[in-house]
Design a protein around this motif. Structure first.
Motif, PDB file in Angstrom:
ATOM      1  N   ILE A  40       0.839  -1.200   0.000  1.00  0.00           N
ATOM      2  CA  ILE A  40       0.000   0.000   0.000  1.00  0.00           C
ATOM      3  C   ILE A  40       0.876   1.252   0.000  1.00  0.00           C
ATOM      4  O   ILE A  40       0.646   2.200  -0.755  1.00  0.00           O
ATOM      5  N   GLY A  41       1.904   1.255   0.869  1.00  0.00           N
ATOM      6  CA  GLY A  41       2.765   2.430   0.994  1.00  0.00           C
ATOM      7  C   GLY A  41       3.698   2.636  -0.185  1.00  0.00           C
ATOM      8  O   GLY A  41       3.955   3.769  -0.596  1.00  0.00           O
ATOM      9  N   ILE A  42       4.201   1.535  -0.754  1.00  0.00           N
ATOM     10  CA  ILE A  42       5.217   1.671  -1.803  1.00  0.00           C
ATOM     11  C   ILE A  42       4.619   2.147  -3.110  1.00  0.00           C
ATOM     12  O   ILE A  42       5.270   2.843  -3.898  1.00  0.00           O
ATOM     13  N   SER A  43       3.363   1.793  -3.369  1.00  0.00           N
ATOM     14  CA  SER A  43       2.741   2.108  -4.662  1.00  0.00           C
ATOM     15  C   SER A  43       2.694   3.604  -4.925  1.00  0.00           C
ATOM     16  O   SER A  43       3.071   4.072  -5.997  1.00  0.00           O
ATOM     17  N   GLY A  44       2.220   4.362  -3.924  1.00  0.00           N
ATOM     18  CA  GLY A  44       2.103   5.804  -4.115  1.00  0.00           C
ATOM     19  C   GLY A  44       3.444   6.475  -4.315  1.00  0.00           C
ATOM     20  O   GLY A  44       3.576   7.391  -5.141  1.00  0.00           O
ATOM     21  N   GLY A  45       4.469   6.037  -3.557  1.00  0.00           N
ATOM     22  CA  GLY A  45       5.791   6.632  -3.698  1.00  0.00           C
ATOM     23  C   GLY A  45       6.407   6.361  -5.051  1.00  0.00           C
ATOM     24  O   GLY A  45       6.958   7.256  -5.699  1.00  0.00           O
ATOM     25  N   VAL A  46       6.290   5.123  -5.520  1.00  0.00           N
ATOM     26  CA  VAL A  46       6.864   4.750  -6.809  1.00  0.00           C
ATOM     27  C   VAL A  46       6.166   5.486  -7.947  1.00  0.00           C
ATOM     28  O   VAL A  46       6.815   5.961  -8.886  1.00  0.00           O
ATOM     29  N   SER A  48       5.029   8.317  -7.983  1.00  0.00           N
ATOM     30  CA  SER A  48       5.375   9.740  -8.010  1.00  0.00           C
ATOM     31  C   SER A  48       6.823   9.974  -8.434  1.00  0.00           C
ATOM     32  O   SER A  48       7.262  11.115  -8.562  1.00  0.00           O
ATOM     33  N   MET A  49       7.600   8.880  -8.635  1.00  0.00           N
ATOM     34  CA  MET A  49       9.014   9.004  -9.008  1.00  0.00           C
ATOM     35  C   MET A  49       9.161   9.215 -10.514  1.00  0.00           C
ATOM     36  O   MET A  49       8.588   8.470 -11.314  1.00  0.00           O
ATOM     37  N   ASP A  50       9.952  10.205 -10.888  1.00  0.00           N
ATOM     38  CA  ASP A  50      10.102  10.563 -12.300  1.00  0.00           C
ATOM     39  C   ASP A  50      10.696   9.425 -13.132  1.00  0.00           C
ATOM     40  O   ASP A  50      10.268   9.194 -14.273  1.00  0.00           O
ATOM     41  N   ASP A  51      11.694   8.707 -12.598  1.00  0.00           N
ATOM     42  CA  ASP A  51      12.322   7.631 -13.373  1.00  0.00           C
ATOM     43  C   ASP A  51      11.316   6.533 -13.707  1.00  0.00           C
ATOM     44  O   ASP A  51      11.307   5.999 -14.822  1.00  0.00           O
ATOM     45  N   PHE A  52      10.453   6.217 -12.754  1.00  0.00           N
ATOM     46  CA  PHE A  52       9.424   5.201 -12.961  1.00  0.00           C
ATOM     47  C   PHE A  52       8.404   5.669 -13.991  1.00  0.00           C
ATOM     48  O   PHE A  52       8.050   4.933 -14.924  1.00  0.00           O
ATOM     49  N   LEU A  53       7.952   6.909 -13.843  1.00  0.00           N
ATOM     50  CA  LEU A  53       6.964   7.449 -14.778  1.00  0.00           C
ATOM     51  C   LEU A  53       7.522   7.561 -16.190  1.00  0.00           C
ATOM     52  O   LEU A  53       6.835   7.247 -17.171  1.00  0.00           O
ATOM     53  N   GLU A  54       8.762   7.994 -16.300  1.00  0.00           N
ATOM     54  CA  GLU A  54       9.365   8.172 -17.621  1.00  0.00           C
ATOM     55  C   GLU A  54       9.489   6.835 -18.348  1.00  0.00           C
ATOM     56  O   GLU A  54       9.314   6.766 -19.564  1.00  0.00           O
ATOM     57  N   LYS A  55       9.762   5.755 -17.611  1.00  0.00           N
ATOM     58  CA  LYS A  55       9.947   4.447 -18.245  1.00  0.00           C
ATOM     59  C   LYS A  55       8.631   3.791 -18.633  1.00  0.00           C
ATOM     60  O   LYS A  55       8.489   3.252 -19.740  1.00  0.00           O
ATOM     61  N   PHE A  56       7.657   3.839 -17.729  1.00  0.00           N
ATOM     62  CA  PHE A  56       6.425   3.082 -17.954  1.00  0.00           C
ATOM     63  C   PHE A  56       5.224   3.947 -18.331  1.00  0.00           C
ATOM     64  O   PHE A  56       4.290   3.466 -18.978  1.00  0.00           O
ATOM     65  N   PHE A  57       5.225   5.212 -17.908  1.00  0.00           N
ATOM     66  CA  PHE A  57       4.077   6.092 -18.158  1.00  0.00           C
ATOM     67  C   PHE A  57       4.564   7.456 -18.670  1.00  0.00           C
ATOM     68  O   PHE A  57       4.421   8.483 -17.980  1.00  0.00           O
ATOM     69  N   PRO A  58       5.163   7.500 -19.876  1.00  0.00           N
ATOM     70  CA  PRO A  58       5.737   8.741 -20.397  1.00  0.00           C
ATOM     71  C   PRO A  58       4.717   9.871 -20.544  1.00  0.00           C
ATOM     72  O   PRO A  58       5.064  11.044 -20.380  1.00  0.00           O
ATOM     73  N   GLU A  59       3.448   9.518 -20.813  1.00  0.00           N
ATOM     74  CA  GLU A  59       2.425  10.552 -20.936  1.00  0.00           C
ATOM     75  C   GLU A  59       2.208  11.265 -19.604  1.00  0.00           C
ATOM     76  O   GLU A  59       2.063  12.491 -19.563  1.00  0.00           O
ATOM     77  N   VAL A  60       2.182  10.493 -18.521  1.00  0.00           N
ATOM     78  CA  VAL A  60       2.029  11.091 -17.190  1.00  0.00           C
ATOM     79  C   VAL A  60       3.251  11.929 -16.851  1.00  0.00           C
ATOM     80  O   VAL A  60       3.133  13.033 -16.287  1.00  0.00           O
TER      81      VAL A  60
END
Length: 511
Positions: A40-46, A48-60
């Motif tokens: 539950i806790g890790i999902s929200g933090g991940v 919000s991380m730019d590296d994660f978003l850039e790799k999997f969710f570039p639109e976000v």
């Protein structure tokens, strides 16, 4: 379906003490809650991380860093929400399979399976090269959570001495909050490790699963499960071991009787839809629905995202989430101390008032001061964090732990298994719905989303006042006579021949 056999207080207190073995068993089983909370806790933090978003969710990622971004919509993406929510849909389905494994093979092996499945999911998530494998990993995590959430609370209830049942039950929820706190702290420290900080965050989810997997080899199966599977001598010996006394005949006979009664019911789900079972079924499902519609998981899943929405930078956002997590843990300890002293209803009602005020206040501040672009003024942003903390505090000593405790207390033996399964699956279903919808709701409804949850809290308050009976200090076996048959509303659903099956079993045992 596994039979949940929990002895009552007062007349049902068979003695015994909290032995070292019980402590070890409780610590190991409660790490199932640690797994749940960490995710539950890790999902929200991940997310919000730019590296994660850039790799999997570039639109976000692009939307988040756009010069004229919409504060309420920067994270609105169905696939991003699916990353979080897919786990809970998998857990919903898995809980039904887990209940059968629990019954046929025992609680211990179900927890072992939970940890192994969770570990495989962690491995896939931490090494995922693409979104598809990431979601597959989440689904495996969900199956592990479904198994753990079915077996671990059962195990804790059945291993605990009667007078410590409430405290050991809430130990599972306490570990959920500790998992959330640990995840928030790890998110904070790995956020600046580029480009693989998110992989470390997801990978460390394997630690509680590893503890559960290895620790499960140190613990015993519950006496209830052994007796349920006709391993009577082993059940008697295990009961002596966990109680720390030799004279366990009374409790042993009660467990045998309960198992015989459960065996009389060939179709527990069919019994569950009978008129006399409706009050307990309504209470169990309503507690899970209301637990989610407090908005708690929307806050805990997406706390870093929410704090970024009101203007905190990434590090400050993650630190604020860690503070919230710490308050969550401390407040759950309050519940452990007070639940058997004050009762269930006072804690729930106080929390309703506190949550209604804080949700309304958060909605008002955001509506008045957070526009679609620009940051919230710093003083207002600080107030939002304070209000979120007060909100989480009230939830953690009430609807969090009691949402699980009350359903385990209210069902009679013949429908308790099926009823508890409905409680688990209802929780996972509505957790999934909130996780999948919250960011879209935030984008569409903006600050009104907090008034939406406040309105549900008001409904919950009315439900507790008029429809929820107090179960403090009432033996499980006397719940029907002392609670349901005397409740102003639910008594109309009760039949006069509820005890016929019990008499039949007692006559059979007498012969």
């Amino acid at each position: 379906m596994p039979a949940i056999v929990v002895s009552g207080d007062g007349k049902g207190d068979f003695g015994g003490k909290v032995t070292f073995h019980v402590i070890i068993c409780a610590i190991v089983a409660a790490t199932g809650g640690l797994m749940f909370g960490y995710d539950i806790g890790i999902s929200g933090g991940v997310t919000s991380m730019d590296d994660f978003l850039e790799k999997f969710f570039p639109e976000v990622f692009e939307k988040k860093h756009h010069a004229v971004e919409n504060n309420y919509c920067k994270f609105d993406n169905q696939f991003l929400q699916l990353f979080t929510s897919s786990l809970y849909l998998a857990a919903l389905v898995a809980s039904f399979a887990a209940s059968k494994i629990c019954s046929k093979y025992g609680r211990k092996i179900t927890m072992q399976l939970a940890s192994v499945l969770f570990l495989i999911g962690v491995l896939l998530n931490a090494l995922a090269p693409n979104l598809a494998l990431l979601i597959v990993g989440r689904i495996l995590l969900g199956i592990g959570i479904g198994f753990a959430n079915q077996a671990a609370p059962l195990f804790l209830s059945e291993i605990a001495p009667v007078k410590y049942r409430g405290a050991l039950n809430i130990l599972f929820q306490l570990n959920v909050t500790i998992g959330i706190l640990a995840a928030n702290i790890i998110n904070y420290f790995v956020a600046d490790i580029h480009p693989h900080g998110w992989r470390i965050a997801l990978g460390t989810a394997g630690i509680p699963a590893l503890i559960l997997c290895l620790g499960s080899f140190l613990i015993t199966e519950t006496p209830t499960s052994l007796i349920e599977r006709q391993r009577l001598t082993e059940g008697m010996n295990t009961l002596k071991k966990i109680r720390g006394i030799d004279n366990v005949d009374a409790e042993y006979q009660e467990l045998v009787r309960a198992s015989e009664m459960a065996r009389q019911v060939k179709h527990p789900f069919r019994n569950l839809i009978k008129r006399k079972s409706r009050p307990q079924l309504v209470i169990a499902i309503a507690m899970q629905v209301f637990q989610q519609f407090t908005g708690i998981n929307a806050i805990m899943f997406y706390a870093p995202v929410l704090f970024q929405t009101v203007g905190f930078k990434n590090d400050a956002s993650l630190m604020s989430s860690a503070i919230v997590g710490g308050i969550n843990v401390a407040s759950t300890v309050v519940s452990v101390v007070l639940v058997d002293k004050l009762g269930r209803k006072p804690l729930l009602l106080e929390a309703c008032i506190q949550m209604f005020i804080t949700q309304t206040a958060i909605g008002y501040i955001l509506m008045e001061h957070l526009k679609t672009t620009g940051d919230l003024p710093k003083s207002n942003a600080v107030w939002v964090v304070v209000l979120v903390c007060l909100y989480v505090m009230s939830f953690a000593w009430s609807w969090g732990p009691l949402g699980w405790l009350i359903p385990s207390e209210t069902f009679p033996l013949e429908t308790r298994t099926a009823g508890y399964s409905f409680a688990v699956s209802s929780n996972m279903l509505f957790t999934f719905l909130i996780a999948q919808a919250f960011l879209s709701m935030l984008c569409t409804m903006r600050a009104v989303v907090f008034f939406f949850f406040a309105a549900w809290v008001f409904v919950m308050c009315l439900f507790v006042v008029f429809l929820l009976p107090e179960t403090k200090n009432i033996p499980i076996d006397e719940m029907m006579d002392r609670v349901w048959k005397k409740h102003w509303f639910w008594k109309r659903f009760m039949d006069d021949d509820d005890d016929k099956r019990a008499s039949k079993v007692e006559m059979a045992m007498g012969h």
